[in-house]
Design a protein around this motif. Sequence first.
Motif, short mmCIF file in Angstrom:
data_model
loop_
_atom_site.label_atom_id
_atom_site.label_comp_id
_atom_site.label_asym_id
_atom_site.label_seq_id
_atom_site.Cartn_x
_atom_site.Cartn_y
_atom_site.Cartn_z
N GLN A 93 0.84 -1.21 0.00
CA GLN A 93 0.00 0.00 0.00
C GLN A 93 0.87 1.26 0.00
N TYR A 94 1.92 1.27 0.80
CA TYR A 94 2.80 2.44 0.85
C TYR A 94 3.51 2.64 -0.49
N LYS A 95 4.05 1.55 -1.04
CA LYS A 95 4.79 1.67 -2.30
C LYS A 95 3.87 2.11 -3.43
N GLN A 96 2.65 1.60 -3.41
CA GLN A 96 1.70 1.96 -4.45
C GLN A 96 1.24 3.41 -4.30
N SER A 97 1.14 3.88 -3.07
CA SER A 97 0.74 5.26 -2.82
C SER A 97 1.83 6.25 -3.22
N ASN A 98 3.05 5.77 -3.31
CA ASN A 98 4.20 6.59 -3.73
C ASN A 98 4.81 5.95 -4.97
N LEU A 160 7.85 -8.45 -3.10
CA LEU A 160 7.53 -7.11 -2.60
C LEU A 160 8.07 -6.00 -3.51
N VAL A 161 9.12 -6.29 -4.28
CA VAL A 161 9.70 -5.25 -5.14
C VAL A 161 9.38 -5.43 -6.62
N THR A 162 8.95 -6.62 -7.01
CA THR A 162 8.73 -6.91 -8.43
C THR A 162 7.83 -5.90 -9.15
N PRO A 163 6.68 -5.49 -8.58
CA PRO A 163 5.83 -4.55 -9.32
C PRO A 163 6.49 -3.21 -9.61
N TYR A 164 7.52 -2.88 -8.83
CA TYR A 164 8.14 -1.56 -8.96
C TYR A 164 9.43 -1.62 -9.76
N GLN A 173 -2.80 -1.46 -16.73
CA GLN A 173 -3.98 -1.98 -16.03
C GLN A 173 -4.35 -1.13 -14.81
N VAL A 174 -3.49 -0.21 -14.43
CA VAL A 174 -3.73 0.58 -13.21
C VAL A 174 -3.85 2.06 -13.56
N ILE A 175 -5.10 2.50 -13.65
CA ILE A 175 -5.37 3.90 -13.99
C ILE A 175 -6.45 4.41 -13.02
N GLY A 176 -6.09 5.39 -12.23
CA GLY A 176 -7.06 5.94 -11.27
C GLY A 176 -7.00 5.25 -9.92
N ASP A 177 -7.57 5.91 -8.93
CA ASP A 177 -7.51 5.44 -7.55
C ASP A 177 -8.14 4.06 -7.36
N TYR A 178 -9.27 3.84 -8.03
CA TYR A 178 -9.97 2.56 -7.84
C TYR A 178 -9.11 1.39 -8.31
N SER A 179 -8.48 1.51 -9.48
CA SER A 179 -7.67 0.41 -9.99
C SER A 179 -6.40 0.22 -9.17
N HIS A 180 -5.90 1.31 -8.57
CA HIS A 180 -4.76 1.18 -7.67
C HIS A 180 -5.15 0.33 -6.46
N THR A 181 -6.32 0.61 -5.91
CA THR A 181 -6.81 -0.16 -4.77
C THR A 181 -7.02 -1.62 -5.15
N GLN A 182 -7.57 -1.83 -6.34
CA GLN A 182 -7.77 -3.19 -6.83
C GLN A 182 -6.45 -3.93 -6.99
N PHE A 183 -5.46 -3.21 -7.52
CA PHE A 183 -4.14 -3.83 -7.69
C PHE A 183 -3.55 -4.22 -6.34
N ILE A 184 -3.61 -3.31 -5.38
CA ILE A 184 -3.08 -3.59 -4.03
C ILE A 184 -3.73 -4.85 -3.47
N ASN A 185 -5.06 -4.90 -3.51
CA ASN A 185 -5.78 -6.04 -2.93
C ASN A 185 -5.45 -7.35 -3.63
N LYS A 186 -5.42 -7.32 -4.96
CA LYS A 186 -5.18 -8.55 -5.71
C LYS A 186 -3.73 -9.02 -5.58
N TYR A 187 -2.80 -8.06 -5.63
CA TYR A 187 -1.40 -8.46 -5.55
C TYR A 187 -1.05 -8.95 -4.15
N VAL A 188 -1.56 -8.27 -3.15
CA VAL A 188 -1.32 -8.69 -1.77
C VAL A 188 -1.92 -10.09 -1.54
#
Length: 204
Positions: A93-98, A160-164, A173-188
């Motif tokens: 969540q932190y890495k995705q938020s930044n 933990l580092v692969t997506p970055y 696949q990640v555009i906008g806040d909603y898809s970021h949240t979806q990515f976090i949930n699915k990847y976690v």
Amino acid sequence: MKNNPTKEKVINAASRLFFQKGFHGTSVRDIAEAASVNVSLISYYFKGKQGLLEYAVTHYYEAYLETMEETLQHSESMSPLEKVKKLIYSIIQYKQSNLQLSCFIHRELSLDSVFVREMAVTYLAKENYLIRLAFMDAIKDEKKNNLDRQFLLMQLKGMLVTPYILHNEWKDQVIGDYSHTQFINKYVQTIHNWIDYVVHQDSA
């Protein structure tokens, strides 16, 4: 930085440009124009581009480690497995938020960039300690030797580092806040499934 909107604006602009063009491909003038500030203001606040980078990386890791420590403190009453899962969620969540700064820093570290590694070495050691402590506690098993545990820890840290590092693999696949949240949930959840498998293997 939170109490200084102008500094925050400069950091955000610099993070975006470092991510897009790299540190050496970005000029102070580029940053000033992107942040809509005077070039002299960047010198005043950060003593130049190198100082700006040091400030951004330091602030990133200090807030990151604080997030990790708070997560572990707040999950003291949880089982070791629940605790490490909570930690993993907070990390992604932190890495995705930044995102842009996360991608830039991890890209530079993967290239063994001296100018980032020298700034981050203390923070990386602390990060490694916190992740190792939580993970090793969750996979305690007398049947596993130290090398097995070390390999499993390495796999976790890689996830933990692969997506970055491989941002281009999924950025569309990640555009906008909603898809970021979806990515976090699915990847976690993917990492959590792996941990469940590892722990199940331990108890089998």
